[in-house]
Design an enzyme around this catalytic site. Structure first.
Site, short mmCIF file in Angstrom:
data_model
loop_
_atom_site.label_atom_id
_atom_site.label_comp_id
_atom_site.label_asym_id
_atom_site.label_seq_id
_atom_site.Cartn_x
_atom_site.Cartn_y
_atom_site.Cartn_z
N LEU A 1 0.87 -1.18 0.00
CA LEU A 1 0.00 0.00 0.00
C LEU A 1 0.90 1.22 0.00
O LEU A 1 1.98 1.21 0.60
CB LEU A 1 -0.90 0.02 1.24
N ASP A 2 0.46 2.29 -0.67
CA ASP A 2 1.23 3.52 -0.64
C ASP A 2 1.38 4.02 0.80
O ASP A 2 0.56 3.72 1.66
CB ASP A 2 0.55 4.61 -1.47
N LYS A 3 2.40 4.81 1.02
CA LYS A 3 2.67 5.33 2.36
C LYS A 3 1.43 5.94 3.01
O LYS A 3 1.11 5.64 4.17
CB LYS A 3 3.78 6.38 2.28
#
Length: 324
Positions: free
Chosen positions: A160-162
Protein backbone atom coordinates in the site's frame (compact mmCIF):
# COMPACT_ATOMS: atom_id res chain seq x y z
CA UNK A 1 47.61 -0.72 0.31
CA UNK A 2 47.88 -2.91 3.41
CA UNK A 3 45.41 -3.09 6.27
CA UNK A 4 46.92 -3.22 9.74
CA UNK A 5 43.88 -3.47 11.94
CA UNK A 6 40.10 -3.60 11.86
CA UNK A 7 37.88 -2.60 14.76
CA UNK A 8 34.23 -3.48 14.20
CA UNK A 9 31.47 -2.23 16.48
CA UNK A 10 28.05 -3.85 16.23
CA UNK A 11 24.69 -3.11 17.81
CA UNK A 12 23.14 -6.08 19.60
CA UNK A 13 19.79 -5.35 17.97
CA UNK A 14 17.92 -5.15 21.27
CA UNK A 15 17.55 -1.39 21.37
CA UNK A 16 14.18 -0.29 20.03
CA UNK A 17 15.10 3.40 20.01
CA UNK A 18 16.65 5.52 17.29
CA UNK A 19 19.49 3.84 15.43
CA UNK A 20 22.52 5.82 14.39
CA UNK A 21 24.64 4.87 11.40
CA UNK A 22 27.65 5.50 13.61
CA UNK A 23 26.62 2.53 15.76
CA UNK A 24 27.50 0.22 12.87
CA UNK A 25 30.68 2.06 11.85
CA UNK A 26 34.04 0.41 11.42
CA UNK A 27 37.44 2.01 11.89
CA UNK A 28 39.96 0.68 9.36
CA UNK A 29 43.71 1.39 9.45
CA UNK A 30 46.17 1.03 6.58
CA UNK A 31 49.57 2.06 5.26
CA UNK A 32 50.06 3.57 1.80
CA UNK A 33 52.00 1.11 -0.37
CA UNK A 34 54.79 2.05 -2.80
CA UNK A 35 52.42 1.29 -5.68
CA UNK A 36 50.04 3.99 -4.43
CA UNK A 37 52.75 6.63 -3.92
CA UNK A 38 51.59 9.95 -5.40
CA UNK A 39 48.03 8.76 -6.06
CA UNK A 40 44.83 10.50 -4.94
CA UNK A 41 43.65 9.70 -1.43
CA UNK A 42 40.22 8.57 -2.66
CA UNK A 43 41.92 5.88 -4.77
CA UNK A 44 43.84 4.69 -1.71
CA UNK A 45 40.65 4.60 0.31
CA UNK A 46 38.91 2.53 -2.38
CA UNK A 47 41.66 -0.08 -2.09
CA UNK A 48 41.18 -0.18 1.67
CA UNK A 49 37.40 -0.52 1.46
CA UNK A 50 36.52 -2.08 -1.91
CA UNK A 51 33.07 -3.18 -0.69
CA UNK A 52 31.90 0.46 -0.76
CA UNK A 53 31.28 2.57 -3.86
CA UNK A 54 33.81 5.24 -4.71
CA UNK A 55 31.14 7.94 -4.48
CA UNK A 56 30.22 6.88 -0.93
CA UNK A 57 33.88 6.86 0.12
CA UNK A 58 34.39 10.32 -1.40
CA UNK A 59 31.45 11.51 0.69
CA UNK A 60 33.11 10.09 3.81
CA UNK A 61 36.28 12.02 2.94
CA UNK A 62 34.33 15.26 2.48
CA UNK A 63 32.61 14.74 5.83
CA UNK A 64 35.87 14.32 7.71
CA UNK A 65 35.88 10.56 8.28
CA UNK A 66 39.37 10.01 6.81
CA UNK A 67 42.69 10.84 8.50
CA UNK A 68 46.16 10.88 6.94
CA UNK A 69 49.02 10.78 9.41
CA UNK A 70 46.61 11.73 12.19
CA UNK A 71 45.12 14.75 10.40
CA UNK A 72 41.64 14.91 8.90
CA UNK A 73 41.65 15.15 5.09
CA UNK A 74 38.51 16.40 3.36
CA UNK A 75 39.78 16.73 -0.20
CA UNK A 76 39.45 13.62 -2.36
CA UNK A 77 42.24 14.75 -4.71
CA UNK A 78 44.85 15.02 -1.93
CA UNK A 79 47.98 13.03 -2.89
CA UNK A 80 49.34 10.33 -0.58
CA UNK A 81 52.92 9.16 -0.04
CA UNK A 82 54.26 5.67 0.50
CA UNK A 83 54.43 4.75 4.18
CA UNK A 84 51.78 7.21 5.34
CA UNK A 85 49.15 5.90 7.74
CA UNK A 86 45.49 6.14 6.77
CA UNK A 87 42.55 5.83 9.14
CA UNK A 88 39.03 5.53 7.76
CA UNK A 89 35.82 5.61 9.76
CA UNK A 90 33.58 3.54 7.51
CA UNK A 91 29.99 4.65 7.98
CA UNK A 92 27.64 2.24 6.20
CA UNK A 93 25.19 3.55 3.66
CA UNK A 94 21.57 3.84 4.85
CA UNK A 95 20.63 1.28 2.19
CA UNK A 96 22.90 -1.33 3.76
CA UNK A 97 20.97 -1.06 7.04
CA UNK A 98 17.51 -1.13 5.48
CA UNK A 99 16.84 -4.77 6.39
CA UNK A 100 17.37 -4.29 10.13
CA UNK A 101 14.75 -5.45 12.63
CA UNK A 102 13.00 -2.54 14.33
CA UNK A 103 10.28 -3.38 16.89
CA UNK A 104 7.05 -1.49 16.23
CA UNK A 105 3.39 -1.83 17.09
CA UNK A 106 1.56 -3.73 14.34
CA UNK A 107 -2.23 -3.75 14.07
CA UNK A 108 -2.66 -7.49 13.47
CA UNK A 109 -6.15 -8.46 12.28
CA UNK A 110 -5.37 -12.16 11.80
CA UNK A 111 -2.30 -14.33 12.29
CA UNK A 112 -1.43 -17.99 12.18
CA UNK A 113 1.75 -19.95 11.46
CA UNK A 114 1.56 -19.19 7.74
CA UNK A 115 0.44 -15.58 7.27
CA UNK A 116 -0.67 -12.31 8.82
CA UNK A 117 -3.31 -9.78 7.86
CA UNK A 118 -2.46 -6.25 9.00
CA UNK A 119 -4.35 -2.98 9.14
CA UNK A 120 -1.66 -0.53 8.01
CA UNK A 121 -1.91 3.03 9.31
CA UNK A 122 -1.50 5.97 6.96
CA UNK A 123 2.03 7.33 7.02
CA UNK A 124 3.78 3.96 7.33
CA UNK A 125 6.09 3.08 4.44
CA UNK A 126 5.80 -0.60 3.51
CA UNK A 127 9.24 -1.28 1.99
CA UNK A 128 12.58 0.55 2.34
CA UNK A 129 13.37 2.97 -0.48
CA UNK A 130 15.21 6.21 -1.04
CA UNK A 131 14.40 8.58 1.81
CA UNK A 132 12.90 5.78 3.91
CA UNK A 133 15.65 3.33 4.82
CA UNK A 134 14.25 2.63 8.29
CA UNK A 135 10.98 2.69 10.18
CA UNK A 136 9.17 0.72 7.48
CA UNK A 137 6.72 -2.14 7.78
CA UNK A 138 9.47 -4.47 6.57
CA UNK A 139 11.62 -3.43 9.53
CA UNK A 140 8.71 -4.16 11.86
CA UNK A 141 8.11 -7.60 10.32
CA UNK A 142 11.76 -8.55 10.82
CA UNK A 143 11.32 -7.79 14.52
CA UNK A 144 7.91 -9.49 14.74
CA UNK A 145 9.03 -13.01 13.80
CA UNK A 146 12.45 -14.50 13.15
CA UNK A 147 11.49 -16.35 9.95
CA UNK A 148 10.89 -13.04 8.15
CA UNK A 149 14.65 -12.62 7.71
CA UNK A 150 14.74 -15.66 5.40
CA UNK A 151 11.82 -14.57 3.23
CA UNK A 152 11.83 -12.36 0.13
CA UNK A 153 10.96 -8.81 1.28
CA UNK A 154 10.25 -10.26 4.75
CA UNK A 155 7.08 -11.85 3.39
CA UNK A 156 5.55 -8.73 1.81
CA UNK A 157 3.58 -9.84 -1.27
CA UNK A 158 1.80 -6.57 -2.12
CA UNK A 159 2.05 -2.99 -0.98
CA UNK A 160 0.00 0.00 0.00
CA UNK A 161 1.23 3.52 -0.64
CA UNK A 162 2.67 5.33 2.36
CA UNK A 163 -0.41 7.50 2.87
CA UNK A 164 -2.97 4.80 2.10
CA UNK A 165 -4.43 2.99 5.09
CA UNK A 166 -5.96 -0.45 5.37
CA UNK A 167 -5.61 -4.18 4.94
CA UNK A 168 -2.56 -6.10 3.74
CA UNK A 169 -1.68 -9.78 3.76
CA UNK A 170 1.90 -10.86 4.56
CA UNK A 171 3.35 -14.36 4.25
CA UNK A 172 5.25 -15.91 7.16
CA UNK A 173 6.64 -18.99 5.38
CA UNK A 174 8.17 -19.44 1.94
CA UNK A 175 5.33 -21.77 0.95
CA UNK A 176 2.75 -19.17 1.91
CA UNK A 177 4.64 -16.31 0.23
CA UNK A 178 4.97 -18.25 -3.02
CA UNK A 179 1.29 -19.25 -2.99
CA UNK A 180 0.11 -15.70 -2.21
CA UNK A 181 2.23 -14.21 -5.00
CA UNK A 182 0.70 -16.70 -7.44
CA UNK A 183 -2.80 -16.00 -6.13
CA UNK A 184 -2.34 -12.26 -6.61
CA UNK A 185 -1.03 -12.82 -10.14
CA UNK A 186 -4.06 -15.04 -10.84
CA UNK A 187 -6.35 -12.30 -9.43
CA UNK A 188 -7.55 -14.65 -6.71
CA UNK A 189 -6.84 -12.13 -3.93
CA UNK A 190 -9.74 -9.68 -3.87
CA UNK A 191 -9.15 -6.10 -2.69
CA UNK A 192 -11.66 -3.31 -2.23
CA UNK A 193 -10.98 0.29 -1.29
CA UNK A 194 -13.01 3.28 -0.22
CA UNK A 195 -11.99 6.58 -1.75
CA UNK A 196 -13.17 10.18 -1.77
CA UNK A 197 -12.71 11.98 -5.07
CA UNK A 198 -13.08 15.54 -6.26
CA UNK A 199 -16.16 16.28 -8.33
CA UNK A 200 -19.48 14.53 -8.81
CA UNK A 201 -18.93 11.15 -10.46
CA UNK A 202 -21.72 10.87 -13.03
CA UNK A 203 -22.03 7.09 -13.37
CA UNK A 204 -23.21 4.69 -10.72
CA UNK A 205 -20.54 2.30 -11.97
CA UNK A 206 -17.37 2.76 -13.99
CA UNK A 207 -15.21 -0.05 -15.36
CA UNK A 208 -11.84 1.57 -15.97
CA UNK A 209 -9.63 -0.59 -18.18
CA UNK A 210 -6.57 1.51 -19.03
CA UNK A 211 -2.84 0.60 -18.99
CA UNK A 212 -0.74 2.19 -16.26
CA UNK A 213 3.00 2.80 -16.39
CA UNK A 214 5.69 5.28 -15.45
CA UNK A 215 4.82 8.82 -16.50
CA UNK A 216 7.33 9.74 -19.25
CA UNK A 217 7.22 13.34 -18.05
CA UNK A 218 7.88 12.63 -14.36
CA UNK A 219 9.68 9.71 -12.72
CA UNK A 220 7.76 10.15 -9.45
CA UNK A 221 4.36 9.68 -11.09
CA UNK A 222 2.50 6.94 -12.88
CA UNK A 223 0.15 7.62 -15.79
CA UNK A 224 -2.33 6.04 -18.15
CA UNK A 225 -0.52 5.51 -21.45
CA UNK A 226 -0.11 2.92 -24.19
CA UNK A 227 3.29 1.68 -22.95
CA UNK A 228 1.94 0.78 -19.51
CA UNK A 229 0.83 -2.58 -18.16
CA UNK A 230 -2.82 -3.68 -18.29
CA UNK A 231 -4.81 -2.27 -15.35
CA UNK A 232 -8.47 -2.57 -14.44
CA UNK A 233 -10.42 -0.89 -11.65
CA UNK A 234 -14.16 -1.12 -11.06
CA UNK A 235 -15.61 1.99 -9.39
CA UNK A 236 -19.02 2.02 -7.67
CA UNK A 237 -20.56 5.31 -6.58
CA UNK A 238 -21.76 5.29 -2.95
CA UNK A 239 -22.15 8.97 -2.01
CA UNK A 240 -22.18 12.12 -4.11
CA UNK A 241 -22.38 15.86 -3.52
CA UNK A 242 -21.84 18.73 -5.90
CA UNK A 243 -18.13 18.78 -5.10
CA UNK A 244 -17.14 15.29 -3.93
CA UNK A 245 -17.88 11.62 -4.49
CA UNK A 246 -17.47 8.67 -2.15
CA UNK A 247 -16.68 5.52 -4.14
CA UNK A 248 -15.82 1.87 -3.68
CA UNK A 249 -12.93 0.70 -5.90
CA UNK A 250 -12.34 -2.97 -6.70
CA UNK A 251 -8.91 -3.87 -8.01
CA UNK A 252 -8.51 -6.50 -10.70
CA UNK A 253 -4.81 -5.72 -11.12
CA UNK A 254 -2.29 -4.17 -8.76
CA UNK A 255 -0.29 -1.52 -10.58
CA UNK A 256 1.55 1.17 -8.66
CA UNK A 257 -0.84 4.01 -7.73
CA UNK A 258 -3.51 2.31 -9.85
CA UNK A 259 -6.65 3.72 -8.21
CA UNK A 260 -5.12 7.17 -7.86
CA UNK A 261 -4.07 7.22 -11.54
CA UNK A 262 -7.34 5.79 -12.87
CA UNK A 263 -9.49 8.23 -10.88
CA UNK A 264 -7.35 11.21 -11.93
CA UNK A 265 -7.57 10.10 -15.57
CA UNK A 266 -11.38 10.22 -15.25
CA UNK A 267 -11.16 13.81 -14.03
CA UNK A 268 -11.75 12.85 -10.41
CA UNK A 269 -8.42 12.92 -8.51
CA UNK A 270 -8.58 11.76 -4.94
CA UNK A 271 -8.99 14.34 -2.22
CA UNK A 272 -5.59 15.17 -0.71
CA UNK A 273 -3.62 13.51 -3.53
CA UNK A 274 -1.35 16.35 -4.60
CA UNK A 275 0.70 14.08 -6.90
CA UNK A 276 -2.28 13.53 -9.20
CA UNK A 277 -4.09 16.83 -8.93
CA UNK A 278 -6.03 16.44 -5.69
CA UNK A 279 -6.28 19.08 -2.98
CA UNK A 280 -6.73 18.92 0.79
CA UNK A 281 -10.42 19.01 1.69
CA UNK A 282 -12.90 17.64 4.23
CA UNK A 283 -10.10 17.57 6.78
CA UNK A 284 -8.01 15.15 4.66
CA UNK A 285 -4.35 16.12 4.33
CA UNK A 286 -3.39 12.80 2.68
CA UNK A 287 -4.92 10.96 -0.26
CA UNK A 288 -8.41 9.80 0.73
CA UNK A 289 -7.89 6.08 0.11
CA UNK A 290 -8.48 3.18 2.49
CA UNK A 291 -8.16 -0.56 1.80
CA UNK A 292 -11.34 -1.68 3.48
CA UNK A 293 -11.85 -5.30 2.39
CA UNK A 294 -9.51 -8.21 1.64
CA UNK A 295 -10.49 -11.78 0.79
CA UNK A 296 -8.65 -14.86 -0.43
CA UNK A 297 -8.31 -18.58 0.14
CA UNK A 298 -5.74 -19.55 2.76
CA UNK A 299 -2.67 -20.75 0.82
CA UNK A 300 -2.08 -23.73 3.13
CA UNK A 301 -5.52 -24.74 4.43
CA UNK A 302 -7.74 -23.56 1.51
CA UNK A 303 -10.05 -21.91 4.07
CA UNK A 304 -11.92 -18.94 2.63
CA UNK A 305 -10.83 -15.81 4.50
CA UNK A 306 -12.42 -12.38 4.39
CA UNK A 307 -11.53 -9.31 6.40
CA UNK A 308 -12.87 -5.78 6.74
CA UNK A 309 -11.24 -2.78 8.38
CA UNK A 310 -12.99 0.38 9.50
CA UNK A 311 -11.56 3.58 8.09
CA UNK A 312 -9.22 5.58 10.34
CA UNK A 313 -10.43 8.73 12.06
CA UNK A 314 -9.50 11.27 9.38
CA UNK A 315 -11.10 9.30 6.57
CA UNK A 316 -14.19 8.41 8.60
CA UNK A 317 -14.74 12.06 9.50
CA UNK A 318 -14.46 13.11 5.86
CA UNK A 319 -16.87 10.35 4.80
CA UNK A 320 -19.35 11.45 7.47
CA UNK A 321 -19.32 14.97 6.04
CA UNK A 322 -20.31 13.56 2.66
CA UNK A 323 -23.09 11.51 4.19
CA UNK A 324 -24.40 14.53 6.07
Amino acid sequence: MTNEDTNLTESDGADSGEFSLAEASETRLGVVSHAMHGQRIDKAVVLMAPEFSRSHLQTLIEKGHVQLEGRVVQTASRKVLAGQRLIIELIPTPESLAFRAEPMALNVVFEDAHLMVLNKPAGLVVHPAAGHWSGTLLNGLLAHHAAAAALPRAGIVHRLDKDTSGLMVVGKTLIAVTALVRAIAARAVHRQYLAIAHGAVASKRMEIDAPVGRDPQSRVRMAVHHAGKPARTDVDLILRTLDFSGVRCTLHTGRTHQIRVHMAAQGHPLVGDAVYGGRPALGMQRQALHATRLSFDHPCTDQALAFEADAPEDFAAAWAQLRA
